[in-house]
Motif scaffolding. Structure first.
Motif, mmCIF file in Angstrom:
data_model
loop_
_atom_site.group_PDB
_atom_site.id
_atom_site.type_symbol
_atom_site.label_atom_id
_atom_site.label_comp_id
_atom_site.label_asym_id
_atom_site.label_seq_id
_atom_site.Cartn_x
_atom_site.Cartn_y
_atom_site.Cartn_z
ATOM 1 N N TYR B 35 0.845 -1.186 0.000
ATOM 2 C CA TYR B 35 0.000 0.000 0.000
ATOM 3 C C TYR B 35 0.887 1.245 0.000
ATOM 4 O O TYR B 35 2.017 1.226 0.484
ATOM 5 C CB TYR B 35 -0.880 0.051 1.259
ATOM 6 N N GLN B 37 0.508 5.274 1.367
ATOM 7 C CA GLN B 37 -0.330 6.166 2.162
ATOM 8 C C GLN B 37 0.249 7.571 2.119
ATOM 9 O O GLN B 37 1.449 7.756 2.343
ATOM 10 C CB GLN B 37 -0.402 5.668 3.614
ATOM 11 N N GLY B 40 -2.833 12.360 5.812
ATOM 12 C CA GLY B 40 -4.247 12.660 5.935
ATOM 13 C C GLY B 40 -5.166 11.732 5.162
ATOM 14 O O GLY B 40 -6.377 11.981 5.091
ATOM 15 N N GLU B 41 -4.600 10.677 4.603
ATOM 16 C CA GLU B 41 -5.410 9.736 3.829
ATOM 17 C C GLU B 41 -5.174 8.310 4.325
ATOM 18 O O GLU B 41 -4.194 8.021 5.013
ATOM 19 C CB GLU B 41 -5.067 9.833 2.347
ATOM 20 N N GLY B 42 -6.089 7.415 3.932
ATOM 21 C CA GLY B 42 -5.891 6.019 4.245
ATOM 22 C C GLY B 42 -4.975 5.361 3.231
ATOM 23 O O GLY B 42 -4.738 5.906 2.150
ATOM 24 N N PRO B 43 -4.458 4.179 3.549
ATOM 25 C CA PRO B 43 -3.607 3.458 2.596
ATOM 26 C C PRO B 43 -4.392 3.085 1.338
ATOM 27 O O PRO B 43 -5.580 2.783 1.402
ATOM 28 C CB PRO B 43 -3.205 2.202 3.364
ATOM 29 N N LEU B 45 -4.226 0.472 -1.991
ATOM 30 C CA LEU B 45 -3.579 -0.741 -2.462
ATOM 31 C C LEU B 45 -2.848 -0.512 -3.784
ATOM 32 O O LEU B 45 -3.393 0.064 -4.720
ATOM 33 C CB LEU B 45 -4.624 -1.848 -2.653
ATOM 34 N N LEU B 86 4.231 7.057 2.251
ATOM 35 C CA LEU B 86 4.566 5.976 3.172
ATOM 36 C C LEU B 86 4.185 4.664 2.501
ATOM 37 O O LEU B 86 3.020 4.449 2.154
ATOM 38 C CB LEU B 86 3.802 6.148 4.483
#
Lengths: 115, 110
Positions: B35, B37, B40-43, B45, B86
């Motif tokens: 993933y 990331q 301020g956001e989600g991971p 895919l 990340l």
């Protein structure tokens, strides 16, 4: 269609208070997961719902944490008597299946700060 | 507990350079996901690898799954500032749960 949404985006509370964090999954997704991400770490599993029932709550750190999904869609993560160590980003994810390796769609998270 | 270790923790490179990040475990996973990331956001895919020895390419990103299905690597060719983020690896557990590594923070400067 809309992705996973989470509210609030930020929550600041005082030690000892009660908080609720909401997750709206993608419409039609039956599986819903809650994760907690501390600073500098990857997400850590908390609880998994299949439909309305909590199929696996082995990641909840203690009995101050509880989650519900009464109608099999929206889920609420509830934290009682918050502690400073609860400060983290709480992520919600949903998926149409619950097989290993199925793609999970994550929301933007709720950043919880406990003062 | 099956643990995933990612290395390095942080990587800063210039635009155009190549980079590789690693994900290692002492346990076997049925599949492994990568993933990315952003703040301020989600991971999100990037890829799922399932078969030992598998190699998948996604534009300038190349993913490898070790023969023993315990480790994986992500290689980025000619990195661009948009690759900053990340990078997280996650091993698949029963019931769709994911075991994440701590992540590698990649910064690509123009």
């Amino acid at each position: 269609g809309a992705g996973v949404s989470q509210t609030p985006s930020n929550k600041v509370t005082e030690k000892g208070k009660y908080v609720e964090l909401r997750c709206d999954p993608i419409s039609g997704h039956t599986a819903l997961y809650w994760y907690r991400q501390s600073l500098g770490q990857g997400p850590e599993f908390l609880i998994y719902f299949q439909g309305t029932g909590a199929a696996d709550d082995s990641g909840l750190p203690n009995d101050r944490f509880f989650a519900v999904r009464p109608e099999g869609s929206v889920s609420t993560l509830k934290i009682q008597r918050t502690e400073r160590g609860d400060s983290a980003v709480y992520l919600c994810a949903s998926t149409g299946g619950a097989g290993a390796g199925d793609e999970q769609f994550f929301g933007p998270g709720t950043r919880l700060t406990v003062l | 507990t099956q643990l995933l270790e990612q290395s390095p923790q942080f990587l800063s490179i210039q635009e155009g350079e190549n980079l590789t990040v690693y994900c290692n475990s002492s346990s076997v996973f049925s599949s492994l996901q990568w993933y990315r990331q952003e703040p301020g956001e989600g991971p999100v895919l990037l890829v799922t690898v399932v078969t030992g020895g598998e190699v998948k390419k996604l534009k300038r990103l190349t993913f490898q799954f070790g023969d023993a299905r315990k480790d994986s690597s992500l290689h980025i060719t000619a990195a661009q500032p948009g690759d900053t983020g990340l990078y997280l690896c996650a091993g698949a557990l029963p019931r769709g749960k994911l075991q994440f590594g701590a992540g590698t923070q990649v910064v690509v400067t123009p």
